[in-house]
Design an enzyme around this catalytic site. Structure first.
Site, PDB file in Angstrom:
ATOM      1  N   TYR A  26       7.679   5.935  -6.011  1.00 43.90           N
ATOM      2  CA  TYR A  26       6.840   6.178  -4.827  1.00 43.90           C
ATOM      3  C   TYR A  26       6.127   7.526  -4.973  1.00 43.90           C
ATOM      4  O   TYR A  26       4.915   7.632  -4.766  1.00 43.90           O
ATOM      5  CB  TYR A  26       7.730   6.167  -3.582  1.00 43.90           C
ATOM      6  CG  TYR A  26       7.033   6.409  -2.249  1.00 43.90           C
ATOM      7  CD1 TYR A  26       6.324   5.390  -1.616  1.00 43.90           C
ATOM      8  CD2 TYR A  26       7.128   7.642  -1.605  1.00 43.90           C
ATOM      9  CE1 TYR A  26       5.715   5.603  -0.384  1.00 43.90           C
ATOM     10  CE2 TYR A  26       6.522   7.863  -0.378  1.00 43.90           C
ATOM     11  CZ  TYR A  26       5.822   6.836   0.233  1.00 43.90           C
ATOM     12  OH  TYR A  26       5.210   7.050   1.461  1.00 43.90           O
ATOM     13  N   GLN A  78       1.131   3.426  11.389  1.00 47.40           N
ATOM     14  CA  GLN A  78       0.068   4.434  11.423  1.00 47.40           C
ATOM     15  C   GLN A  78      -1.322   3.793  11.417  1.00 47.40           C
ATOM     16  O   GLN A  78      -2.231   4.259  12.101  1.00 47.40           O
ATOM     17  CB  GLN A  78       0.207   5.359  10.215  1.00 47.40           C
ATOM     18  CG  GLN A  78       1.498   6.160  10.219  1.00 47.40           C
ATOM     19  CD  GLN A  78       1.607   7.034   8.973  1.00 47.40           C
ATOM     20  OE1 GLN A  78       0.729   7.819   8.692  1.00 47.40           O
ATOM     21  NE2 GLN A  78       2.698   6.892   8.236  1.00 47.40           N
ATOM     22  N   ASP A 134      -4.727  -8.391   0.517  1.00 48.00           N
ATOM     23  CA  ASP A 134      -3.833  -7.507  -0.225  1.00 48.00           C
ATOM     24  C   ASP A 134      -4.700  -6.439  -0.889  1.00 48.00           C
ATOM     25  O   ASP A 134      -5.662  -6.785  -1.592  1.00 48.00           O
ATOM     26  CB  ASP A 134      -3.072  -8.345  -1.284  1.00 48.00           C
ATOM     27  CG  ASP A 134      -1.926  -7.572  -1.920  1.00 48.00           C
ATOM     28  OD1 ASP A 134      -2.108  -6.376  -2.219  1.00 48.00           O
ATOM     29  OD2 ASP A 134      -0.860  -8.186  -2.128  1.00 48.00           O
ATOM     30  N   SER A 178       1.536  11.379   1.030  1.00 45.11           N
ATOM     31  CA  SER A 178       2.852  11.635   1.618  1.00 45.11           C
ATOM     32  C   SER A 178       3.240  13.054   1.216  1.00 45.11           C
ATOM     33  O   SER A 178       2.724  13.584   0.223  1.00 45.11           O
ATOM     34  CB  SER A 178       3.852  10.639   1.020  1.00 45.11           C
ATOM     35  OG  SER A 178       5.179  11.000   1.327  1.00 45.11           O
TER      36      SER A 178
END
Ligand code: NAD
Length: 273
Positions: A171, A20, A78, A158
């Site tokens: 998650y 994405q 990172d 999400s």
């Protein structure tokens, strides 16, 4: 959407080497923005069943953005490293003189029941998906306020950030956190004309979205599969990254100037079922 609605603007995208993030880089460039693309490009996700991007992937993103006629700055970093993000944002201002659009997209997924995963697996999800997004916000907001140009910050949560599925509670916890962070951010940034919205993708066609390591859990606990029903639309199957980018380009630009503090599902109706 080929109109150059974002001409003169600069966009910072995390996790932009592939998937994405790369798609958003290309589409924002096509709409006229110069791009700053960062990605870890290293096997840092110990618990994910699929590999992270590689340096060649980020180089390919750069090539694709340049082929849209836009400039790009890339950096391997990172998102857990706040100082590294602050350095690249300082480079962004030094190079382009401004920052208008942010897509906090970098993230990892892994599987396991809540009480069976290790402390390290839990921490990896929260550190990358939630603290990484907070690091991005902390790095980008001060220079955006100082520039006084307004702007659009998008975070990628999400569907698991509002509807918790089995097998990835760590998650889900990290992605619920991203929703909370973004909604508070929208309130705090309103007075500066900077918008903040959170996207809620469901299954999307990327290495993360096509990871099959979850199947073992489904075999052991067949009831879990009912939490992942087919979507509502006739165009069944995974969402394509380019379809998420349609929404990113819209939220980035003035056509969405009255949209802030929103949770935007990009899920073919999964959350409605
Ligand atoms: N694919 C899906 O089905 C889906 C569904 C809902 C939400 N999401 C979210 O969308 C976002 C993008 O994921 P994707 O689907 O493109 O997956 P992807 O794995 O293809 O891309 C994620 C990118 O982030 C990078 N990355 C991972 N950890 C990083 C770190 N610590 N620092 C910097 N870069 C890092 C990876 O190298 C990779 O290039 C993620 O936040 C993910 O949680 C994906």
């Amino acid at each position: 959407m080929t109109e150059q609605t974002l001409a003169g603007k600069v966009a910072y995208i995390t996790g932009a080497a592939r998937g994405q993030g790369r798609s958003h880089a290309i589409r924002l460039a096509r709409a006229g923005a110069d791009i700053v693309a960062v990605d870890v490009c290293a096997p840092i996700a110990e618990f994910s069943g699929y590999p992270m991007a590689e340096p060649e992937d980020l180089a390919e993103t750069a090539r694709l953005v340049e082929s849209e006629g836009r400039k790009i700055l890339t950096q391997q970093l990172d998102v857990r490293d706040l100082a590294a993000q602050q350095r690249v944002i300082a480079d962004t201002i030094a190079t382009f003189g401004r920052l208008d659009i942010v897509v906090a997209n970098a993230g990892v997924c892994s599987w396991g029941r809540i009480w069976e995963i290790s402390p390290e697996q839990f921490r990896e999800a929260v550190d990358i998906n939630l603290t990484g997004v907070w690091n991005t916000i902390k790095a980008v907001v001060p220079p955006m306020i100082e520039a006084g140009n307004g702007g659009s910050i998008m975070t990628i949560s999400s569907s698991a950030g509002v509807k918790a599925p089995p097998g990835c509670g760590h998650y889900a916890a990290s992605k619920f956190g991203v929703v909370g962070l973004t909604k508070t951010l929208a309130v705090e940034l309103g007075e500066y004309g900077i918008r903040a919205n959170v996207l809620l993708p469901y299954g999307t066609n990327t290495p993360l979205g096509t990871d099959t390591s979850m199947y073992k859990l489904f075999e052991e606990h067949p009831g879990f599969v009912y939490s992942f029903p087919p979507n509502l639309l006739k165009t069944d199957g995974l969402v394509e990254p380019d379809e998420i980018s349609d929404v990113v380009v819209w939220l980035a630009g003035d056509q969405a100037r009255v949209i802030t503090g929103a949770q935007v599902p990009v899920d073919k109706g999964f959350l409605a079922r």
